[in-house]
Design a protein around this motif. Structure first.
Motif, PDB file in Angstrom:
ATOM      1  N   THR A  50     -10.084 -11.876   0.659  1.00 37.15           N
ATOM      2  CA  THR A  50     -10.537 -12.844   1.625  1.00 37.15           C
ATOM      3  C   THR A  50      -9.759 -13.890   2.297  1.00 37.15           C
ATOM      4  OG1 THR A  50     -11.462 -14.355  -0.174  1.00 37.15           O
ATOM      5  CG2 THR A  50     -12.889 -12.497   0.540  1.00 37.15           C
ATOM      6  N   ARG A  51     -10.123 -14.314   3.156  1.00 36.33           N
ATOM      7  CA  ARG A  51      -8.981 -15.400   3.699  1.00 36.33           C
ATOM      8  C   ARG A  51      -9.681 -16.359   4.684  1.00 36.33           C
ATOM      9  NH1 ARG A  51      -6.236 -12.269   7.740  1.00 36.33           N
ATOM     10  NH2 ARG A  51      -7.548 -13.347   9.371  1.00 36.33           N
ATOM     11  N   VAL A  52      -9.357 -17.614   4.448  1.00 38.33           N
ATOM     12  CA  VAL A  52      -9.825 -18.721   5.496  1.00 38.33           C
ATOM     13  C   VAL A  52      -8.683 -19.800   5.675  1.00 38.33           C
ATOM     14  CG1 VAL A  52     -11.139 -20.774   5.272  1.00 38.33           C
ATOM     15  CG2 VAL A  52     -12.092 -18.915   3.791  1.00 38.33           C
ATOM     16  N   ILE A  53      -8.575 -19.957   6.922  1.00 35.89           N
ATOM     17  CA  ILE A  53      -7.387 -20.712   7.650  1.00 35.89           C
ATOM     18  C   ILE A  53      -8.089 -21.827   8.529  1.00 35.89           C
ATOM     19  CG2 ILE A  53      -5.281 -20.783   8.926  1.00 35.89           C
ATOM     20  CD1 ILE A  53      -5.091 -17.786   8.183  1.00 35.89           C
ATOM     21  N   SER A  72     -13.219 -25.774  12.375  1.00 35.59           N
ATOM     22  CA  SER A  72     -13.280 -24.319  12.843  1.00 35.59           C
ATOM     23  C   SER A  72     -11.938 -23.861  12.349  1.00 35.59           C
ATOM     24  CB  SER A  72     -13.271 -24.403  14.246  1.00 35.59           C
ATOM     25  OG  SER A  72     -12.276 -25.070  14.783  1.00 35.59           O
ATOM     26  N   GLY A  73     -11.905 -22.497  12.180  1.00 30.59           N
ATOM     27  CA  GLY A  73     -10.694 -21.682  11.914  1.00 30.59           C
ATOM     28  C   GLY A  73     -11.130 -20.239  11.831  1.00 30.59           C
ATOM     29  N   GLU A  74     -10.083 -19.580  11.194  1.00 25.02           N
ATOM     30  CA  GLU A  74     -10.107 -18.114  11.187  1.00 25.02           C
ATOM     31  C   GLU A  74     -10.525 -17.722   9.444  1.00 25.02           C
ATOM     32  OE1 GLU A  74      -6.426 -16.403  12.016  1.00 25.02           O
ATOM     33  OE2 GLU A  74      -6.093 -17.922  13.905  1.00 25.02           O
ATOM     34  N   CYS A  75     -11.059 -16.513   9.491  1.00 28.78           N
ATOM     35  CA  CYS A  75     -11.481 -16.071   8.246  1.00 28.78           C
ATOM     36  C   CYS A  75     -11.752 -14.793   8.270  1.00 28.78           C
ATOM     37  CB  CYS A  75     -12.869 -16.806   7.977  1.00 28.78           C
ATOM     38  SG  CYS A  75     -14.220 -16.381   9.333  1.00 28.78           S
TER      39      CYS A  75
END
Length: 161
Positions: A50-53, A72-75
């Motif tokens: 998993t990823r959260v930026i 907001s961001g990328e995931c």
């Protein structure tokens, strides 16, 4: 003789481009050994993937009179069927504000198509620095919530009503 040389050259070229056990240069074949044992080769969700930026700045001075903060961001949720973000908003006094008080009605922050967006309304709140923290949570097939480590992002908003 010349014809024989052309035939051998063509044969050598074609045999060099045929798929091998390590994969061909002419196609996008992925060797199963290049996938982690618990992940893509078996189609199994993996919390470590998993990823959260965070895309928004870590510290934001909101324009006077603006009460809407946006995070907001990328995931990426790996192959988990569902996901969500646990939201914590800390007021300048250190008190935690309930997410129901700052989010639109029935809004659940989620990772959708590789992005997340969370609108936070500070209307009616006192002036000061608010810390907004989002913790990524994935939900497995059994409905169990899993919080992968190191998947929390935070931003501070300086609010001036």
């Amino acid at each position: 003789m010349f014809l024989k040389l052309i035939f051998l050259s063509l044969f050598a070229f074609l045999s060099a481009c045929t798929p091998t056990s390590t994969g061909s240069l002419l196609n996008d074949n992925v060797s199963p050994s290049s996938c982690p044992e618990s992940s893509c080769a078996q189609g199994v969700a993996d919390a470590t993937e998993t990823r959260v930026i965070l895309s928004t700045p870590i510290s934001v001075a909101m324009p006077a009179g603006n009460s809407l903060a946006e995070v907001s961001g990328e995931c990426y949720a790996s192959l988990f069927p569902q996901n969500q973000f646990a939201l914590t908003v800390t007021a300048p006094s250190g008190a935690v504000i309930s997410s129901a008080a700052v989010l639109p009605a029935s809004f659940v922050p989620r990772c959708v198509e590789g992005r997340f967006y969370v609108p936070i309304s500070l209307t009616g709140q006192p002036a000061g620095a608010y810390t907004v923290s989002l913790t990524f949570e994935v939900i497995n097939d059994l409905g169990q919530i899993i919080r992968p480590p190191f998947k929390t992002v935070a931003a501070t908003y300086l609010y001036r009503p």
